[in-house]
Motif scaffolding. Structure first.
Motif, PDB file in Angstrom:
ATOM      1  N   VAL A 226       0.853  -1.191   0.000  1.00  0.00           N
ATOM      2  CA  VAL A 226       0.000   0.000   0.000  1.00  0.00           C
ATOM      3  C   VAL A 226       0.889   1.242   0.000  1.00  0.00           C
ATOM      4  O   VAL A 226       1.779   1.352   0.827  1.00  0.00           O
ATOM      5  N   GLN A 227       0.676   2.124  -0.951  1.00  0.00           N
ATOM      6  CA  GLN A 227       1.428   3.380  -0.984  1.00  0.00           C
ATOM      7  C   GLN A 227       0.582   4.473  -1.618  1.00  0.00           C
ATOM      8  O   GLN A 227      -0.146   4.223  -2.578  1.00  0.00           O
ATOM      9  N   VAL A 228       0.682   5.659  -1.071  1.00  0.00           N
ATOM     10  CA  VAL A 228       0.017   6.839  -1.616  1.00  0.00           C
ATOM     11  C   VAL A 228       1.071   7.931  -1.678  1.00  0.00           C
ATOM     12  O   VAL A 228       1.714   8.214  -0.661  1.00  0.00           O
ATOM     13  N   GLY A 229       1.279   8.544  -2.831  1.00  0.00           N
ATOM     14  CA  GLY A 229       2.329   9.549  -2.922  1.00  0.00           C
ATOM     15  C   GLY A 229       2.096  10.571  -4.005  1.00  0.00           C
ATOM     16  O   GLY A 229       1.427  10.301  -5.006  1.00  0.00           O
ATOM     17  N   PHE A 230       2.665  11.746  -3.805  1.00  0.00           N
ATOM     18  CA  PHE A 230       2.607  12.779  -4.820  1.00  0.00           C
ATOM     19  C   PHE A 230       3.508  12.390  -5.992  1.00  0.00           C
ATOM     20  O   PHE A 230       4.659  12.000  -5.802  1.00  0.00           O
ATOM     21  N   ALA A 231       2.972  12.512  -7.213  1.00  0.00           N
ATOM     22  CA  ALA A 231       3.773  12.300  -8.416  1.00  0.00           C
ATOM     23  C   ALA A 231       4.413  13.603  -8.854  1.00  0.00           C
ATOM     24  O   ALA A 231       5.516  13.613  -9.393  1.00  0.00           O
ATOM     25  N   ASP A 232       3.710  14.706  -8.660  1.00  0.00           N
ATOM     26  CA  ASP A 232       4.274  16.032  -8.899  1.00  0.00           C
ATOM     27  C   ASP A 232       3.650  16.988  -7.896  1.00  0.00           C
ATOM     28  O   ASP A 232       2.531  16.772  -7.427  1.00  0.00           O
ATOM     29  N   LEU A 233       4.386  18.018  -7.558  1.00  0.00           N
ATOM     30  CA  LEU A 233       3.942  18.926  -6.501  1.00  0.00           C
ATOM     31  C   LEU A 233       4.487  20.323  -6.758  1.00  0.00           C
ATOM     32  O   LEU A 233       5.689  20.508  -6.945  1.00  0.00           O
ATOM     33  N   GLU A 234       3.592  21.305  -6.762  1.00  0.00           N
ATOM     34  CA  GLU A 234       3.975  22.708  -6.886  1.00  0.00           C
ATOM     35  C   GLU A 234       3.593  23.418  -5.593  1.00  0.00           C
ATOM     36  O   GLU A 234       2.407  23.571  -5.290  1.00  0.00           O
ATOM     37  N   VAL A 235       4.581  23.825  -4.837  1.00  0.00           N
ATOM     38  CA  VAL A 235       4.340  24.472  -3.550  1.00  0.00           C
ATOM     39  C   VAL A 235       4.309  25.977  -3.733  1.00  0.00           C
ATOM     40  O   VAL A 235       5.150  26.554  -4.429  1.00  0.00           O
ATOM     41  N   GLY A 236       3.322  26.621  -3.126  1.00  0.00           N
ATOM     42  CA  GLY A 236       3.188  28.068  -3.235  1.00  0.00           C
ATOM     43  C   GLY A 236       1.773  28.452  -3.592  1.00  0.00           C
ATOM     44  O   GLY A 236       0.907  27.590  -3.787  1.00  0.00           O
ATOM     45  N   PRO A 237       1.473  29.758  -3.663  1.00  0.00           N
ATOM     46  CA  PRO A 237       0.119  30.230  -3.958  1.00  0.00           C
ATOM     47  C   PRO A 237      -0.421  29.626  -5.259  1.00  0.00           C
ATOM     48  O   PRO A 237       0.308  29.502  -6.247  1.00  0.00           O
ATOM     49  N   GLN A 238      -1.698  29.251  -5.237  1.00  0.00           N
ATOM     50  CA  GLN A 238      -2.357  28.674  -6.399  1.00  0.00           C
ATOM     51  C   GLN A 238      -3.361  29.673  -6.980  1.00  0.00           C
ATOM     52  O   GLN A 238      -3.816  30.590  -6.287  1.00  0.00           O
ATOM     53  N   ASP A 239      -3.718  29.486  -8.230  1.00  0.00           N
ATOM     54  CA  ASP A 239      -4.669  30.355  -8.906  1.00  0.00           C
ATOM     55  C   ASP A 239      -5.984  30.379  -8.139  1.00  0.00           C
ATOM     56  O   ASP A 239      -6.601  29.329  -7.903  1.00  0.00           O
ATOM     57  N   ALA A 240      -6.433  31.558  -7.719  1.00  0.00           N
ATOM     58  CA  ALA A 240      -7.667  31.677  -6.938  1.00  0.00           C
ATOM     59  C   ALA A 240      -8.874  31.126  -7.680  1.00  0.00           C
ATOM     60  O   ALA A 240      -9.852  30.674  -7.060  1.00  0.00           O
ATOM     61  N   ALA A 241      -8.832  31.113  -9.018  1.00  0.00           N
ATOM     62  CA  ALA A 241      -9.957  30.612  -9.804  1.00  0.00           C
ATOM     63  C   ALA A 241     -10.190  29.127  -9.568  1.00  0.00           C
ATOM     64  O   ALA A 241     -11.311  28.625  -9.778  1.00  0.00           O
ATOM     65  N   LEU A 242      -9.165  28.395  -9.118  1.00  0.00           N
ATOM     66  CA  LEU A 242      -9.331  26.969  -8.842  1.00  0.00           C
ATOM     67  C   LEU A 242     -10.323  26.724  -7.716  1.00  0.00           C
ATOM     68  O   LEU A 242     -10.955  25.663  -7.648  1.00  0.00           O
ATOM     69  N   PHE A 243     -10.471  27.682  -6.814  1.00  0.00           N
ATOM     70  CA  PHE A 243     -11.309  27.494  -5.625  1.00  0.00           C
ATOM     71  C   PHE A 243     -12.657  28.196  -5.753  1.00  0.00           C
ATOM     72  O   PHE A 243     -13.366  28.382  -4.762  1.00  0.00           O
ATOM     73  N   ALA A 244     -12.987  28.554  -6.970  1.00  0.00           N
ATOM     74  CA  ALA A 244     -14.322  29.086  -7.271  1.00  0.00           C
ATOM     75  C   ALA A 244     -15.010  28.091  -8.189  1.00  0.00           C
ATOM     76  O   ALA A 244     -14.359  27.402  -8.980  1.00  0.00           O
ATOM     77  N   PHE A 245     -16.339  28.001  -8.081  1.00  0.00           N
ATOM     78  CA  PHE A 245     -17.056  27.045  -8.923  1.00  0.00           C
ATOM     79  C   PHE A 245     -18.353  27.651  -9.433  1.00  0.00           C
ATOM     80  O   PHE A 245     -19.133  28.223  -8.656  1.00  0.00           O
TER      81      PHE A 245
END
Length: 376
Positions: A226-245
């Motif tokens: 059993v393993q769960v892991g990030f394949a790619d990761l961008e750390v830092g502020p994200q586009d605010a539009a991602l959190f609007a729906f």
């Protein structure tokens, strides 16, 4: 009986035994030369897992089941295999998760006040006000309670907090996960623990001090189960539009409410609580959860009608052949404790006696039979 303890141990068993359906990468995500990092103590890394606050990030999470579970028609999520999801967070509670399938996608967005669940397959959107019944929960905060861990950060915290007291904890070098340098925290069962598991490995980001990958290994093999892991990761502020729906044009928007149970469902639930209250046996890695299911309860549950107009209830498309399903998954066994069906995976097993007794945990068959023999 301490119901909170039962709930906590049940969650631990579910995580360790793979009941949540999360799985493993045979090769570490973002593998590369091991980075050179300053020495750090195991105690410090454990503290990091439990207390580090999440930062804003976006990335892909890869998962694979390699539990030794055979393929089941109509239930692919219980079988071995790989999957991937995308997730973003602003570090302050806003989250977006996208779970693609072969021909569709489900997207969950928490914009800070409202949760939105979009299903492209049937063009529907479920809208949940914060605090409403049935609201999906995704919690990256180590102080959060009662949330289902959907990612390496939260999942690692759940596992570490439940087994650290019963483990030898060490730091086993460094690694790279999603291109980021990490320390490898290893929790190994103490010699007194009786379990089929060999160790749990948690890769902890050297800068952020949050878990980026969790792997469970069993005895007799170096391939993670059993393993769960990030394949790619961008750390830092994200586009605010991602959190609007905004619901897509033509989508059907509903605000689900949890319906009152029918009289039949209420009676069944009361009977299960009265007669099948779970009991925890053992502690740590060799914990076993036992119960006695009332006669006919599985058949009754399988045969419950699931009306399409009941929010949150899926249509079963007819009764489920419970006994047939168990025969697909397990084998018939017997002993001084009685007879029943044993379902085993690489990370544990479930023993279901013919008289309704049940025992499950990340332990060998002998421990399950010892536990089930104590159920009256």
């Amino acid at each position: 009986m301490n119901r909170r303890r039962v709930t906590v141990v049940a969650a631990a068993v579910g995580v360790v035994a793979g009941a949540t359906g999360l799985g493993v990468l045979a090769q570490p995500a973002g593998a590369g030369p091991a980075p050179v990092l300053p020495d750090v103590s195991a105690e410090s890394l454990v503290e990091s897992v439990l207390t580090a606050k999440p930062s804003a990030f976006g990335g892909s999470v890869e998962v694979r089941n390699d539990l030794g579970v055979p393929a089941l028609a109509g239930l692919p999520q219980l079988s071995d295999g790989e999957s991937r999801l995308r997730m973003w967070t602003d570090g302050e509670g806003r989250v977006r998760v996208q779970l693609p399938t072969a021909d569709s996608e489900r997207t969950f967005v928490d914009d800070g006040s409202t949760g939105w669940l979009w299903n492209s397959a049937d063009q529907t959107v479920a809208k949940f006000a914060h605090g409403s019944a049935g609201e999906p929960k995704i919690d990256l905060d180590p102080e959060g309670a009662g949330q289902l861990p959907p990612d390496p950060v939260s999942l690692s915290r759940e596992v570490v907090v439940k087994i650290k007291e019963y483990s030898d904890v060490t730091v086993d070098g460094t690694a790279r996960v999603a291109g980021r340098p990490t320390y490898e925290l290893v929790l190994t069962p103490k010699p007194t623990e009786r379990t089929v598991l060999r160790e749990v490995r948690v890769a902890i980001d050297s800068e952020l001090r949050v878990p980026l990958r969790l792997a469970v290994l069993t005895n007799g093999t170096n391939t993670p189960a059993v393993q769960v892991g990030f394949a790619d990761l961008e750390v830092g502020p994200q586009d605010a539009a991602l959190f609007a729906f905004t619901p897509p044009a033509g989508a059907k928007v509903t605000e689900p409410e949890v319906g009152e149970p029918t009289e039949q469902e209420r009676e069944l639930a009361e009977g299960l609580l009265a007669e099948a209250a779970p009991e925890v046996r053992g502690e740590g890695w060799d914990v076993v959860l036992t119960a006695k299911v009332p006669a006919g309860a599985l058949t009754a549950l399988a045969g419950q009608e699931q009306p399409a107009d009941r929010p949150g209830r899926g249509d079963r498309g007819g009764e489920v052949d419970v006994q047939g399903l168990l025969k697909q998954l397990g084998k018939q066994v017997s002993g001084p404790w009685g007879s029943g069906t044993l379902i085993t995976t690489r990370v544990g097993g479930v023993l279901l006696a013919d008289d309704g007794r049940v025992a499950l945990g990340p332990v060998p068959e002998q421990v399950l039979t010892e536990a089930i023999a104590q159920v009256k």
